[in-house]
Design an enzyme around this catalytic site. Structure first.
Site, PDB file in Angstrom:
ATOM      1  N   ASP A 233       4.188  38.126 -32.483  1.00  0.00           N
ATOM      2  CA  ASP A 233       4.552  37.555 -31.181  1.00  0.00           C
ATOM      3  C   ASP A 233       5.130  38.622 -30.232  1.00  0.00           C
ATOM      4  OD1 ASP A 233       4.767  35.400 -29.441  1.00  0.00           O
ATOM      5  OD2 ASP A 233       5.575  34.071 -30.981  1.00  0.00           O
TER       6      ASP A 233
ATOM      7  N   ASP B 216       1.440  28.748 -24.531  1.00  0.00           N
ATOM      8  CA  ASP B 216       1.332  27.822 -25.664  1.00  0.00           C
ATOM      9  C   ASP B 216       0.641  26.513 -25.303  1.00  0.00           C
ATOM     10  OD1 ASP B 216       2.781  29.809 -26.799  1.00  0.00           O
ATOM     11  OD2 ASP B 216       4.413  28.525 -27.507  1.00  0.00           O
TER      12      ASP B 216
ATOM     13  N   TRP C  77       0.225  36.292 -25.378  1.00  0.00           N
ATOM     14  CA  TRP C  77      -0.045  35.237 -24.384  1.00  0.00           C
ATOM     15  C   TRP C  77      -0.885  35.725 -23.194  1.00  0.00           C
ATOM     16  CZ3 TRP C  77       5.554  36.484 -24.269  1.00  0.00           C
ATOM     17  CH2 TRP C  77       6.177  36.098 -25.458  1.00  0.00           C
ATOM     18  N   GLY C  78      -1.679  36.767 -23.405  1.00  0.00           N
ATOM     19  CA  GLY C  78      -2.569  37.230 -22.339  1.00  0.00           C
ATOM     20  C   GLY C  78      -1.920  38.208 -21.378  1.00  0.00           C
TER      21      GLY C  78
END
Ligand code: GLA
Length: 373
Positions: free
Chosen positions: A126, A183, A161-162
């Site tokens: 993450d 998300d 997350w891009g």
């Protein structure tokens, strides 16, 4: 090579969030086998965030929470392996995970070794608590190297997350899949917006490193950690069809001990999975945009898919002109098609244009070959 096809498995986050423990992991592994999901290709059982203690030990090693994982990670990995499945875990490129547990920043090589010793086969990585001046590509590359040096083959699943135009550099870091959006939550708008945000970026996704548009919500029915009202079964089917067409990794996010029949059969749909796992892994071409998008996709063995979606609240008719995919009348070819969800054959050879009735929030996915008229 790892990730030759989009990875498939289960991840704890969508349903269990903080409430993950070894019992859930063992039962999930059992269910993946019992329900026939393993036979369909689902193989990774992944523990997401919230598995460790808040502090590392005196040697800087990360420590599993003994209340949640009393047998320890090695024993749990052994159990998952005994079922013929693979074991996945989670960490973070920042100083802490998104839920505030220790992250791997500056501990990458120690953590990768620890994961390898436990028998980990997959690491989701993450992006929370990353120091502002630290650079994403370098941090992912560092973990990419740490995993390679760990002595075990570990699938590297990046999750930023891009951000920082991740699709342009993530393959260079050794990652095998990468989250490209924020998300998902359990709602129609969430999965629709996530999928449509990636249409122009799917060309970066392919063997060795796939664009991961997040864990599946099929069958969650408004319960669990990412609850947001839930979806109808038809919407879950549209969600799964999009993930298959976009060749996203397929990570189930629901509670397998409570799976309903419709969603279980959906997740096991061999025709949809075959499109997801197609050897050629070519991104779909968007022939029509807007609320009734239509996609065209080359498949292995000279076959094609034409997929019609209806994101509006009204039933309607979707149609495309074949000249919009380059097939003019002069070519003298048309398609012999079959709708793969119903199994219905389309009569004859369709030429020039082809349309179908698509109920609100539903989809129709056709598969077939190009034949001479
Ligand atoms: C981020 C990720 C999620 C999940 C949580 C865990 O939000 O995008 O998929 O891993 O962290 O805290």
């Amino acid at each position: 090579m790892l990730s030759q096809r989009p990875p498939m498995g289960w991840n704890s986050w969508n349903t269990f969030g903080w409430a993950i423990n070894e019992q859930v992991v063992r039962e999930t592994a059992d269910k993946i086998v019992e329900l026939g999901l393993k036979d369909c290709g689902y193989e990774y059982v992944v523990i997401d965030d919230c598995w460790s203690l808040r502090k590392r030990d005196e040697n800087g090693r990360i420590v599993p929470d003994p209340e949640k994982f009393p047998s320890g990670m090695k024993a749990l990995a052994d159990y998952v392996h005994s079922k013929g499945l693979k074991f996945g875990m989670y960490s973070c490129a920042g100083t802490r995970t998104c839920a505030g547990f220790p992250g791997s920043f500056d501990y990458e090589f120690i953590d990768a070794k620890t994961f390898a010793e436990w028998g980990v086969d997959f690491l989701k990585y993450d992006f929370c608590y990353k120091p502002h001046l630290a650079n994403g590509p370098i941090l992912y590359n560092r973990m990419g190297m740490a995993l390679k040096a760990s002595g075990r083959e570990i699938l590297f699943s990046a999750c930023n997350w891009g951000s920082d135009e991740v699709e342009k550099w993530i393959r260079s870091t050794g990652a095998h899949m990468y989250r490209s959006t924020g998300d998902i939550n359990d709602s129609f708008d969430s999965f629709k917006n996530i999928a449509m945000s990636q249409v122009q970026k799917l060309a970066y996704s392919g063997p060795g490193c796939y664009n991961d548009i997040d864990m599946l919500i099929c069958g969650m029915h408004g319960k669990g950690n990412v609850a947001n009202g839930g979806c109808s079964d038809i919407e879950y089917r549209t969600h799964f069809a999009l993930w298959c067409l976009f060749q996203s990794p397929l990570m189930i996010g629901s509670d397998l001990s409570k799976m309903d029949e419709f969603n279980l059969e959906l997740l096991k749909n061999k025709e949809l999975i075959a499109i997801n796992q197609d050897e050629e892994a070519r991104p779909p071409m968007m022939v029509r945009g807007g609320d009734r998008p239509v996609f065209f996709k080359h498949l292995e063995n000279g076959e094609y898919a034409i997929a019609y979606f209806n994101f509006t609240d009204r039933d309607g008719y979707n149609e495309i002109e074949f000249y919009d995919i380059g097939l003019t009348v002069a070519a003298g070819y048309g398609f012999k098609l079959r709708e793969i969800i119903s199994g219905e054959e389309v009569e004859g050879v369709v030429t020039e244009h082809f349309g179908c009735h698509v109920p609100a929030h539903d989809c129709k996915i056709f598969r077939g070959t190009l034949v001479q008229k």
